[in-house]
Design an enzyme around this catalytic site. Structure first.
Site, PDB file in Angstrom:
ATOM      1  N   ASP A   1       0.818  -1.223   0.000  1.00  0.00           N
ATOM      2  CA  ASP A   1       0.000   0.000   0.000  1.00  0.00           C
ATOM      3  C   ASP A   1       0.844   1.262   0.000  1.00  0.00           C
ATOM      4  OD1 ASP A   1      -2.208  -1.724   0.146  1.00  0.00           O
ATOM      5  OD2 ASP A   1      -2.055  -1.788   2.332  1.00  0.00           O
TER       6      ASP A   1
ATOM      7  N   HIS B   1      -4.842  -1.944  -5.637  1.00  0.00           N
ATOM      8  CA  HIS B   1      -4.093  -0.806  -6.181  1.00  0.00           C
ATOM      9  C   HIS B   1      -5.076   0.270  -6.636  1.00  0.00           C
ATOM     10  CE1 HIS B   1      -0.588  -3.742  -7.239  1.00  0.00           C
ATOM     11  NE2 HIS B   1      -0.824  -3.657  -5.956  1.00  0.00           N
TER      12      HIS B   1
HETATM   13  P1  GDP Z   1      -0.863   0.197  -3.540  1.00  0.00           P
HETATM   14  O1  GDP Z   1      -1.421  -1.092  -3.023  1.00  0.00           O
HETATM   15  O2  GDP Z   1       0.601   0.327  -3.269  1.00  0.00           O
HETATM   16  O3  GDP Z   1      -1.196   0.463  -4.988  1.00  0.00           O
HETATM   17  O4  GDP Z   1      -1.555   1.368  -2.697  1.00  0.00           O
HETATM   18  P2  GDP Z   1      -3.112   1.473  -2.289  1.00  0.00           P
HETATM   19  O5  GDP Z   1      -3.888   1.898  -3.469  1.00  0.00           O
HETATM   20  O6  GDP Z   1      -3.545   0.248  -1.564  1.00  0.00           O
HETATM   21  O7  GDP Z   1      -3.041   2.602  -1.187  1.00  0.00           O
HETATM   22  C1  GDP Z   1      -2.566   3.875  -1.471  1.00  0.00           C
HETATM   23  C2  GDP Z   1      -3.703   4.888  -1.158  1.00  0.00           C
HETATM   24  O8  GDP Z   1      -3.162   6.189  -1.102  1.00  0.00           O
HETATM   25  C3  GDP Z   1      -4.763   4.957  -2.230  1.00  0.00           C
HETATM   26  O9  GDP Z   1      -5.983   5.346  -1.633  1.00  0.00           O
HETATM   27  C4  GDP Z   1      -4.262   6.064  -3.169  1.00  0.00           C
HETATM   28  O10 GDP Z   1      -5.309   6.710  -3.886  1.00  0.00           O
HETATM   29  C5  GDP Z   1      -3.664   7.007  -2.160  1.00  0.00           C
HETATM   30  N1  GDP Z   1      -2.493   7.771  -2.613  1.00  0.00           N
HETATM   31  C6  GDP Z   1      -1.497   7.400  -3.466  1.00  0.00           C
HETATM   32  N2  GDP Z   1      -0.546   8.366  -3.527  1.00  0.00           N
HETATM   33  C7  GDP Z   1      -0.967   9.347  -2.696  1.00  0.00           C
HETATM   34  C8  GDP Z   1      -0.407  10.604  -2.293  1.00  0.00           C
HETATM   35  O11 GDP Z   1       0.685  10.997  -2.703  1.00  0.00           O
HETATM   36  N3  GDP Z   1      -1.116  11.339  -1.390  1.00  0.00           N
HETATM   37  C9  GDP Z   1      -2.319  10.938  -0.886  1.00  0.00           C
HETATM   38  N4  GDP Z   1      -2.932  11.720  -0.013  1.00  0.00           N
HETATM   39  N5  GDP Z   1      -2.868   9.760  -1.243  1.00  0.00           N
HETATM   40  C10 GDP Z   1      -2.200   8.988  -2.112  1.00  0.00           C
HETATM   41  P1  IMO Z   2      -0.894  -4.308  -2.128  1.00  0.00           P
HETATM   42  O1  IMO Z   2      -0.499  -4.862  -3.476  1.00  0.00           O
HETATM   43  C1  IMO Z   2      -1.045  -4.747   2.237  1.00  0.00           C
HETATM   44  C2  IMO Z   2      -0.961  -8.851   3.791  1.00  0.00           C
HETATM   45  C3  IMO Z   2      -2.241  -9.240   4.503  1.00  0.00           C
HETATM   46  C4  IMO Z   2      -1.678 -10.194   5.546  1.00  0.00           C
HETATM   47  C5  IMO Z   2      -0.573 -10.916   4.768  1.00  0.00           C
HETATM   48  C6  IMO Z   2      -0.969 -12.267   4.226  1.00  0.00           C
HETATM   49  O2  IMO Z   2      -2.210  -3.620  -2.137  1.00  0.00           O
HETATM   50  O3  IMO Z   2       0.202  -3.518  -1.535  1.00  0.00           O
HETATM   51  P2  IMO Z   2      -2.511 -12.990   2.187  1.00  0.00           P
HETATM   52  O4  IMO Z   2      -3.966 -12.769   1.943  1.00  0.00           O
HETATM   53  O5  IMO Z   2      -1.632 -12.437   1.123  1.00  0.00           O
HETATM   54  O6  IMO Z   2      -2.196 -14.422   2.495  1.00  0.00           O
HETATM   55  O7  IMO Z   2      -2.208 -12.164   3.541  1.00  0.00           O
HETATM   56  O8  IMO Z   2      -0.214 -10.051   3.707  1.00  0.00           O
HETATM   57  N1  IMO Z   2      -1.137  -8.334   2.417  1.00  0.00           N
HETATM   58  C7  IMO Z   2      -1.128  -7.037   2.101  1.00  0.00           C
HETATM   59  N2  IMO Z   2      -1.041  -5.937   2.881  1.00  0.00           N
HETATM   60  N3  IMO Z   2      -1.115  -4.619   0.897  1.00  0.00           N
HETATM   61  C8  IMO Z   2      -1.168  -5.712   0.096  1.00  0.00           C
HETATM   62  O9  IMO Z   2      -1.135  -5.649  -1.250  1.00  0.00           O
HETATM   63  C9  IMO Z   2      -1.201  -6.998   0.689  1.00  0.00           C
HETATM   64  N4  IMO Z   2      -1.272  -8.251   0.211  1.00  0.00           N
HETATM   65  C10 IMO Z   2      -1.225  -9.056   1.278  1.00  0.00           C
HETATM   66  O10 IMO Z   2      -2.861  -8.129   5.100  1.00  0.00           O
HETATM   67  O11 IMO Z   2      -1.077  -9.480   6.581  1.00  0.00           O
HETATM   68 MG    MG Z   3      -2.897  -1.746  -1.738  1.00  0.00          MG
END
Ligand code: GDP
Ligand code: IMO
Ligand code: MG
Length: 427
Positions: free
Chosen positions: A13, A41
């Site tokens: 994340d 994502h």
């Molecule tokens: P990923 O799994 O690495 O793709 O990230 P996620 O989408 O799970 O979580 C990132 C969150 O932060 C999402 O809600 C994005 O829309 C948000 N986000 C990404 N970059 C930024 C940023 O620079 N600032 C803020 N405030 N939010 C961001």
């Molecule tokens: P992105 O791509 C954050 C974490 C789960 C749990 C552990 C094992 O959005 O960054 P699983 O279901 O994979 O067997 O769970 O891994 N986990 C993540 N945490 N972002 C993710 O993906 C994750 N994918 C798995 O929360 O702790």
């Molecule tokens: Mg994510």
């Protein structure tokens, strides 16, 4: 620059989806090479928000080919739902290629994920309960069902017979659950096969052909390095290899052909699920970070645990990935802080150490050693030029560069595609 790779450097994340979306604008092909719909994502463009779990974030560009490599585990129902959801919003998914060698996540994997977590009781991992661990277990145990199988009724039936010979015993005798009906599952999978058929192919060949034609290939890592099965905080990890090098097996792409590896670093740290987290701020400051950053899981909606940037952890991660440069995300979220903490070392059993221990019991005992940097107390979301950042924000960036010995070439200051500062010749 024909092949680039984006990788998460923390516990997931970090904002990988947004970074891939920005950088993939000029790519011809975006490839996912590991994980499944445990990933979430987010991409925000023109006020529209997209949440991708299986499809690569680059799928939003109409002319970009999207590839799901053989290192992925794919829930076909979830995939079709995601494809349909995007189609309804006018996104074309015609250019989608799915590896015939990717493994399937089936309903019994999801059930087993749930049952195994329950069996662990207070030692539960906190998985996303998407069946990821059990699907990778089946792959390693060589009883997995692959994408290519669902196009061949006889082959699929034989593979299911082998898998269910094992799983129905486990479900019945260990968990006292009902058995899976082979014929019913077979029929459903063959129907799904008809829908997915036009997309299933030899994706490593497809990637190679495009790479040889000089087209820009972009690899999208999922999860984060600390969730890697071999290099993460085991056992509180996911079941795939999440590091940059996993591209070799997961996409069938020679690692030496990757030209640049981009490490995505969130300006603070978060984690979902159980396990060690040295810089966790389990306090009102952590709560404020969560609210300011909207730190709730995309996949499970669970509140994410929040804490400070952790340099020893980043050094571990960047070394393993071989990152060339950094994309720093969510800088704007820190704007409310008077002072920002960064862990630059750990104290372990009375001794100061610079490197993150890979022995998780030792890591549990580590106390972060913090340095304090001044906050900037200004909104950054409208800023597009590095020079226009407040001096304290530039100091934070410089601090990260000095500690990691890597340039920060991209700074994200908001969720939208446009809320970005590009440095050093990108874009
Ligand atoms: P990923 O799994 O690495 O793709 O990230 P996620 O989408 O799970 O979580 C990132 C969150 O932060 C999402 O809600 C994005 O829309 C948000 N986000 C990404 N970059 C930024 C940023 O620079 N600032 C803020 N405030 N939010 C961001
Ligand atoms: P992105 O791509 C954050 C974490 C789960 C749990 C552990 C094992 O959005 O960054 P699983 O279901 O994979 O067997 O769970 O891994 N986990 C993540 N945490 N972002 C993710 O993906 C994750 N994918 C798995 O929360 O702790
Ligand atoms: Mg994510």
């Amino acid at each position: 620059m024909p092949a680039s790779l984006v990788v998460g450097t923390q516990w997931g994340d970090e904002g990988k989806g947004k970074i891939v979306d920005i950088l993939a604008e000029k790519a011809h092909m975006v490839v996912r090479y590991q994980g499944g719909n445990n990933a979430g994502h987010t991409v925000v463009n023109d006020q529209e928000k997209y949440e991708m779990h299986l499809l690569p974030s680059g799928v939003l560009y109409p002319d970009t080919m999207a590839v799901m490599g053989q290192g992925m585990v794919i829930d076909p129902w979830a995939l079709i739902e995601e494809m349909e959801g995007l189609k309804k919003r006018g996104v074309s998914i015609e250019n989608l290629y799915i590896s015939d060698s990717a493994h399937l996540v089936l309903p019994y994997h999801i059930l087993l994920d749930k049952l195994e977590e329950k069996l662990r009781g207070t030692d539960k991992l906190g998985t996303t309960v998407k069946g990821i661990g059990p699907a990778y277990t089946d792959k390693a145990a060589r009883r997995g069902i692959r994408m290519g199988d669902i196009l061949h009724p006889q082959r699929l039936k034989r593979s299911l017979e082998i898998a269910l010979r094992y799983h129905n015993q486990v479900l019945k005798k260990v968990f006292h659950e009902s058995c899976v009906d082979l014929e019913e599952l077979l029929a459903k999978l063959l129907d799904l096969g008809e829908i997915l058929k036009p997309h299933i192919c030899n994706t490593s060949l497809k990637i190679a052909q495009n790479w040889e034609a000089g087209r820009h290939i972009f690899f999208e890592g999922a999860h984060g390095t600390l969730l890697d099965i071999d290099n993460g905080s085991y056992p509180y990890v996911t079941s795939s290899s999440t590091v940059a090098g996993a591209v070799a097996g997961g996409a069938g792409f020679p690692p030496g052909n990757v030209d640049e590896i981009i490490g995505v670093v969130k300006a603070y740290t978060t984690r979902v699920g159980e396990g060690v987290f040295p810089t966790e701020e389990d306090s009102s400051t952590g709560d404020k970070l969560r609210e300011a950053g909207g730190e709730y899981g995309v996949t499970t909606r669970r509140p994410r645990r929040c804490g400070w940037l952790d340099i020893p952890l980043l050094k571990h991660s960047l070394r393993i990935n071989g990152a060339d440069w950094l994309a720093l995300t969510k800088m704007d979220v820190l704007s409310f802080m008077d002072e920002i903490q960064v862990a630059t070392a750990y104290k372990l059993d009375g001794e100061i150490i610079q490197e993150m221990p890979t022995d998780m019991e030792k890591l549990e005992r580590c106390e972060p050693v913090y340095e304090f940097l001044p906050g900037w107390k200004q909104d950054l979301q409208h800023i597009r030029e590095y020079e226009n950042l407040p001096s304290q924000a530039r100091e934070y960036v410089k601090f990260l560069e000095e500690k990691t010995h890597l340039p920060v070439k991209l700074i994200s200051v908001g969720p939208d595609r446009k809320q970005v500062i590009l440095r050093g010749g990108i874009g």
